[in-house]
Design a protein around this motif. Structure first.
Motif, mmCIF file in Angstrom:
data_model
loop_
_atom_site.group_PDB
_atom_site.id
_atom_site.type_symbol
_atom_site.label_atom_id
_atom_site.label_comp_id
_atom_site.label_asym_id
_atom_site.label_seq_id
_atom_site.Cartn_x
_atom_site.Cartn_y
_atom_site.Cartn_z
ATOM 1 N N ALA A 288 0.266 66.394 45.040
ATOM 2 C CA ALA A 288 -1.167 66.512 45.320
ATOM 3 C C ALA A 288 -1.669 67.892 44.913
ATOM 4 O O ALA A 288 -1.213 68.913 45.464
ATOM 5 C CB ALA A 288 -1.434 66.265 46.804
ATOM 6 N N SER B 217 5.885 79.541 50.650
ATOM 7 C CA SER B 217 5.279 78.292 51.144
ATOM 8 C C SER B 217 6.355 77.390 51.735
ATOM 9 O O SER B 217 6.162 76.773 52.791
ATOM 10 C CB SER B 217 4.547 77.559 50.010
ATOM 11 O OG SER B 217 3.514 78.368 49.491
ATOM 12 N N PHE C 51 6.457 66.681 45.583
ATOM 13 C CA PHE C 51 6.660 67.710 44.556
ATOM 14 C C PHE C 51 5.488 68.706 44.619
ATOM 15 O O PHE C 51 4.338 68.308 44.499
ATOM 16 C CB PHE C 51 6.733 67.045 43.173
ATOM 17 C CG PHE C 51 6.673 68.029 42.043
ATOM 18 C CD1 PHE C 51 7.743 68.879 41.785
ATOM 19 C CD2 PHE C 51 5.545 68.123 41.241
ATOM 20 C CE1 PHE C 51 7.681 69.800 40.761
ATOM 21 C CE2 PHE C 51 5.476 69.044 40.214
ATOM 22 C CZ PHE C 51 6.548 69.884 39.970
ATOM 23 N N GLY C 52 5.799 69.990 44.804
ATOM 24 C CA GLY C 52 4.735 70.987 45.004
ATOM 25 C C GLY C 52 4.148 70.836 46.391
ATOM 26 O O GLY C 52 2.945 70.859 46.583
ATOM 27 N N SER D 149 6.982 78.111 45.222
ATOM 28 C CA SER D 149 6.623 79.201 46.139
ATOM 29 C C SER D 149 7.589 79.188 47.321
ATOM 30 O O SER D 149 7.464 78.367 48.237
ATOM 31 C CB SER D 149 5.173 79.030 46.616
ATOM 32 O OG SER D 149 4.947 79.833 47.747
ATOM 33 N N VAL E 213 -1.300 69.795 42.296
ATOM 34 C CA VAL E 213 -0.286 70.714 41.786
ATOM 35 C C VAL E 213 -0.421 70.905 40.269
ATOM 36 O O VAL E 213 -0.348 72.037 39.767
ATOM 37 C CB VAL E 213 1.131 70.190 42.128
ATOM 38 C CG1 VAL E 213 2.215 71.024 41.452
ATOM 39 C CG2 VAL E 213 1.342 70.179 43.645
ATOM 40 N N PHE F 42 -7.570 80.281 45.784
ATOM 41 C CA PHE F 42 -6.315 79.957 45.098
ATOM 42 C C PHE F 42 -6.499 79.032 43.898
ATOM 43 O O PHE F 42 -5.539 78.684 43.229
ATOM 44 C CB PHE F 42 -5.213 79.472 46.052
ATOM 45 C CG PHE F 42 -5.526 78.256 46.886
ATOM 46 C CD1 PHE F 42 -5.755 77.032 46.316
ATOM 47 C CD2 PHE F 42 -5.514 78.365 48.267
ATOM 48 C CE1 PHE F 42 -5.994 75.921 47.092
ATOM 49 C CE2 PHE F 42 -5.759 77.275 49.057
ATOM 50 C CZ PHE F 42 -6.010 76.029 48.464
ATOM 51 N N PHE G 170 1.365 81.137 44.738
ATOM 52 C CA PHE G 170 1.019 80.672 46.088
ATOM 53 C C PHE G 170 1.767 81.391 47.197
ATOM 54 O O PHE G 170 1.472 81.153 48.376
ATOM 55 C CB PHE G 170 1.170 79.149 46.195
ATOM 56 C CG PHE G 170 -0.052 78.446 45.686
ATOM 57 C CD1 PHE G 170 -0.281 78.322 44.324
ATOM 58 C CD2 PHE G 170 -1.015 77.957 46.557
ATOM 59 C CE1 PHE G 170 -1.431 77.720 43.834
ATOM 60 C CE2 PHE G 170 -2.159 77.347 46.086
ATOM 61 C CZ PHE G 170 -2.371 77.228 44.720
ATOM 62 N N HIS H 106 -2.250 73.645 38.569
ATOM 63 C CA HIS H 106 -1.706 74.993 38.714
ATOM 64 C C HIS H 106 -0.507 75.221 37.788
ATOM 65 O O HIS H 106 0.043 76.323 37.757
ATOM 66 C CB HIS H 106 -1.277 75.239 40.164
ATOM 67 C CG HIS H 106 -2.436 75.279 41.113
ATOM 68 N ND1 HIS H 106 -3.368 76.281 41.104
ATOM 69 C CD2 HIS H 106 -2.836 74.403 42.065
ATOM 70 C CE1 HIS H 106 -4.286 76.048 42.031
ATOM 71 N NE2 HIS H 106 -3.987 74.906 42.627
ATOM 72 N N ILE H 107 -0.088 74.201 37.079
ATOM 73 C CA ILE H 107 1.056 74.337 36.175
ATOM 74 C C ILE H 107 0.500 74.524 34.755
ATOM 75 O O ILE H 107 -0.351 73.736 34.330
ATOM 76 C CB ILE H 107 1.955 73.079 36.227
ATOM 77 C CG1 ILE H 107 2.506 72.888 37.644
ATOM 78 C CG2 ILE H 107 3.079 73.166 35.211
ATOM 79 C CD1 ILE H 107 3.349 71.619 37.812
#
Ligand SMILES: C[S@@+](CC[C@H](N)C(=O)[O-])C[C@H]1O[C@@H](n2cnc3c(N)ncnc32)[C@H](O)[C@@H]1O
Length: 243
Positions: free
Chosen positions: A121, A85, A56-57, A82, A123, A170, A7, A126-127
């Motif tokens: 939210a 970010s 978180f994230g 990130s 996240v 993304f 990100f 993406h893990i």
């Protein structure tokens, strides 16, 4: 050796990219962020007095103004892998929250049992799936006994959600998770009273139907869902495990 977090490349124009992808839903991305925070507020209540709330994230901090608005007396924390970010989040919302980057695979940058509410939210998709257990154990470690975790995710059963994900640059590497599976993962991580509820049923074009959403949380047709779990009052602290 770590690679550049995915990100970092979207940090500067994250909201523009997201707004373009979600326009089919008839709302700007801020609507979705405030919607989720409103759910958390409905469930937790109060003005946040004596609460530490972790996003978180947090990315570029899109949820932070809503968290700060709903919980004006809380201490708001934001973390993300990130660093670009986090830099954008700090520049935009620095007075509202404490932002701390961390490295993927490292422990979260918070002490054991130091957070009352954890929120995340969009996240977990993406893990990498193989890391979910370790990440959930980390979130549970930083939660106080009795603290609550809210995980918002895309619902892969909703066709509009799939269109948004397929069109969003993304989300190229995103791996969506069904609600029952995420609920099981929280239970395996030791969370208690774990419940999944669906949300975001009505697009902006039909917003007059939105009062119905609160009675549809059982219905797996919502564009997103959230899983809520509690760190048990008497449970022991989990340690980060390598997977
Ligand atoms: C789609 S963005 C969502 C950002 C923010 N939660 C929001 O709602 O606007 C996904 C975020 O997850 C972050 N992320 C990915 N893997 C992560 C991990 N292991 N730990 C923390 N954040 C992670 C990304 O860096 C990115 O900021």
């Amino acid at each position: 050796m770590s690679t550049e977090p995915e990100f970092d490349q979207f940090a500067k124009d994250y909201e523009d990219v997201l707004d373009r992808a979600t326009q089919i839903g008839g709302e700007e991305s801020g609507y979705f962020a405030s919607y989720k925070v409103d759910i958390v507020h409905d469930r937790i209540g109060g003005d946040g007095q004596d609460l530490r709330i972790l996003d978180f994230g947090c990315g570029v901090g899109q949820s932070i103004p809503y968290l700060a608005g709903r919980f004006p007396k809380a201490e708001i924390l934001g973390t993300d892998v990130s660093s670009q970010s986090i830099a954008v989040a700090e520049a935009r919302h620095g007075p509202l929250a404490h932002f701390t980057p961390y490295e993927d695979g490292d422990p979260l940058p918070y002490a054991d049992a130091s957070v009352d509410v954890a929120f995340t939210a969009c996240v977990f998709h993406h893990i990498p799936q193989a890391e979910h257990a370790a990440v959930l154990a980390e979130v549970r470690r930083v939660l106080k006994p009795g603290g609550t975790f809210f995980v918002f995710e895309h619902n892969p059963l909703n066709p509009l959600t799939m269109k948004v994900v397929n069109d969003c640059p993304f989300d190229e590497n995103a791996v969506l998770i069904r609600a029952p599976e995420l609920r099981r993962r929280l239970e395996h991580a030791g969370f208690e009273e774990v419940r999944a509820r669906f949300c975001l049923f009505v697009p902006g074009q039909l917003r007059w139907l939105r009062p119905l959403e609160s009675v549809l949380t059982w219905c797996p047709a919502g564009a997103q869902y959230y899983v809520q779990g509690r760190r048990g009052a008497s449970s022991t602290t989990s340690q980060l495990q390598s997977v």
